[in-house]
Design a protein around this motif. Structure first.
Motif, PDB file in Angstrom:
ATOM      1  N   LYS B   3      83.897  72.118 101.773  1.00  0.00           N
ATOM      2  CA  LYS B   3      83.893  70.772 102.324  1.00  0.00           C
ATOM      3  C   LYS B   3      84.753  69.894 101.410  1.00  0.00           C
ATOM      4  O   LYS B   3      84.745  70.064 100.194  1.00  0.00           O
ATOM      5  N   ARG B  93      79.906  66.883  94.975  1.00  0.00           N
ATOM      6  CA  ARG B  93      79.002  66.867  96.133  1.00  0.00           C
ATOM      7  C   ARG B  93      77.987  65.735  96.024  1.00  0.00           C
ATOM      8  O   ARG B  93      77.280  65.433  96.981  1.00  0.00           O
ATOM      9  N   ASP B  97      81.885  60.880 101.415  1.00  0.00           N
ATOM     10  CA  ASP B  97      83.248  60.711 101.903  1.00  0.00           C
ATOM     11  C   ASP B  97      83.551  59.213 102.016  1.00  0.00           C
ATOM     12  O   ASP B  97      82.717  58.439 102.502  1.00  0.00           O
TER      13      ASP B  97
END
Ligand code: HEM
Ligand code: SF4
Ligand code: FES
Lengths: 218, 251
Positions: B3, B93, B97
């Motif tokens: 990701k 993480r 975003d």
């Protein structure tokens, strides 16, 4: 002398004066409770203390403790501000385990100082001071009844008590910690003790103020 | 599947100790959430070098949480928003975003900025030099295992000894106090028989050095222990106070 020129020493002064003031508050609050239980008894206490030598010695001692505590509060706060350096963080966040009161002891102290001034004008200036000056002091019970019959006085006192509560929830355990009376097992315990004492003291004071406000309405 | 996130960085840039600093904003796209925070900064620096700009200076060494070099103040927390880890153990993480991440150097009078995010943390070394050791004379050394030590004391000493001297405690403290670090170093030795002999002298010398270097007075707020990457306990400060006060009363 290590009480002036070492950081831990300065903290010891702070906590010994603070803890002595807490003991005084405990004594003062228990005396106030008598005003609810027996107004005559309260007037007897006022007469017993008055401007007798032991009450005067106590007052001077108390004033000394308060002055040292406040003086050191300022010295420590200025030193700590300097220790942060010239630049401040752009972004700051709070930590869950950090009590709000612990970061605002000076602000709370200012509110407490304001409350002390108001309180001295309301009571001390009309009782002990008058007696020291040789005149006849006003009656304690009547002063209580009059003062707390005004809603704004009640409001001022309640704000003051709230500030004391916050100051003491941190102050009491912090003073034990500063003296070294703490470890991993006792940490939650002394914080609990701190909350209990702070709440007890504030409830005792507040109950008298609220009781006589309600009485004045009836 | 990997990701990736796009982030905006607000980084403190300062040419030198005396220079005036300020924030620069950089956009980074497609940062893998599996990368570490320092790897993300490496990506940024590579980008800056390719653009013929000066890379961001930041301290780091072991990148596995043992050296204590990676002193970054990220989004209002020393060592970032995660608890009980160093900056080098922080992963991307932990960020969302599109998030803006503000990176600042430690801010403390005793830790002056050298350049950008790198600060001079030698103040902690000086405190150690003042007394954070056990004096050993030459000659035969007794076998350490010959001295019985209660498990509880050994555990507590080990917990205090996990301090890596990163400086996050002073950086987090609103009073700029180094008490958690000094308390960890004093405790780790005072709890063990080998260190106990010099405990009083050590506590006095280390506190005196700490005060001299301009660290603040502890008011027990506990931000240090909350931010410490090694979870060094606040009660070590009570032990330091105890050692110091007893030593002073004995004098
Ligand atoms: C104008 C009045 C006051 C000011 C400005 C003030 C200020 C402060 C400050 C800044 C601290 C934190 C300092 C430190 O922890 O080193 C503190 C601590 C403390 N204060 Fe006060 N205060 C005031 C009144 C009081 C009163 C009336 C009491 C008691 C009833 C009190 C009890 C304490 C205690 C127990 C501590 C903890 C000491 C410690 O952390 O070692 N303070 N005060
Ligand atoms: S006590 Fe914790 S925060 Fe302070 S220097 Fe040691 S590891 Fe870093
Ligand atoms: S780089 Fe060594 S602890 Fe982070």
């Amino acid at each position: 002398m290590w009480l002036f020129n070492s950081s831990v020493g300065r903290k010891v002064v702070m906590c010994v004066t603070g803890a002595s003031l807490v003991l005084f508050l405990l004594f003062h609050a228990s005396m106030n409770l008598v005003a609810i239980i027996s107004p005559e008894g309260y007037d007897m206490i006022c007469e017993f203390l008055g401007a007798n030598w032991y009450a005067l010695v106590g007052t001077v001692g108390l004033a000394g403790l308060a002055v040292i505590h406040i003086l050191y509060a300022f010295i420590l706060s200025v030193q700590n501000y300097r220790a942060r350096g010239n630049a401040r963080y752009e972004v700051t966040d709070r930590q869950e385990s950090v009590e709000w009161a612990s970061k605002n002891m000076l602000v709370l102290g200012f509110i407490i100082l304001g409350g002390i001034c108001v309180h001295l004008i309301h009571f001390w200036a009309k009782m002990q001071l008058v007696e020291i000056l040789g005149a006849i002091p006003e009656n304690g019970m009547e002063l209580i009844r009059y003062t707390f019959s005004q809603w704004y006085n009640l409001a001022i006192y309640l704000v003051w008590f709230a500030a004391i509560w916050f100051h003491l929830t941190h102050g009491i355990w912090s003073s034990m910690h500063t003296l070294g009376w703490n470890n991993n097992i006792w940490m939650p315990r002394i914080k609990c003790i701190s909350n209990i004492f702070a709440t007890l003291i504030v409830l005792m004071f507040a109950s008298v103020a609220i009781y006589y406000f309600v009485i004045s309405l009836i | 599947m990997e990701k990736t996130i796009n982030i905006t960085l607000k980084v403190w840039r300062q040419a030198g100790p005396k220079a005036k600093g300020g924030f620069e904003t950089y956009k980074l796209d497609n940062i893998s959430t599996d990368s570490s925070f320092l790897e993300m900064l490496d990506v940024l620096n590579e980008k800056l070098i390719n653009e013929r700009k000066e890379p961001v200076v930041f301290d780091h060494d072991c990148r596995e949480g043992i050296c204590g070099m990676c002193s970054l103040y990220i989004n209002g927390h020393p060592h970032g928003p995660d608890s009980a880890i160093t900056t080098c153990q922080l992963h991307m993480r932990k960020f969302k975003d599109g998030e803006t991440i503000t990176v600042e150097p430690w801010r403390s009078n005793a830790f002056p900025v050298i350049k950008d995010l790198m600060v001079d943390r030698r103040a902690y070394d000086k405190i150690i030099q003042a007394g954070g050791f056990v004096s050993v004379n030459t000659g035969g050394v007794p076998d350490a295992n010959a001295i019985p030590i209660p498990k509880k004391d050994a555990d507590e000493a080990m917990d205090a000894a996990s301090c890596i001297g990163c400086g996050a405690c002073a950086a987090a403290c609103k009073n700029g106090s180094a008490m958690l670090f000094v308390a960890a170093k004093v405790s780790q030795l005072a709890l063990l028989p080998q260190g106990k002999v010099e405990a009083a002298r050590r506590a006095k010398a280390m506190v005196a050095k700490m005060d001299e270097l301009g660290f603040g007075n502890c008011t027990n707020t506990g931000a240090c222990a909350a931010e410490c990457p090694k979870s060094v306990s606040l009660s070590n400060i009570a032990r330091l106070n105890r050692e110091f006060i007893c030593a002073k009363f004995k004098d």
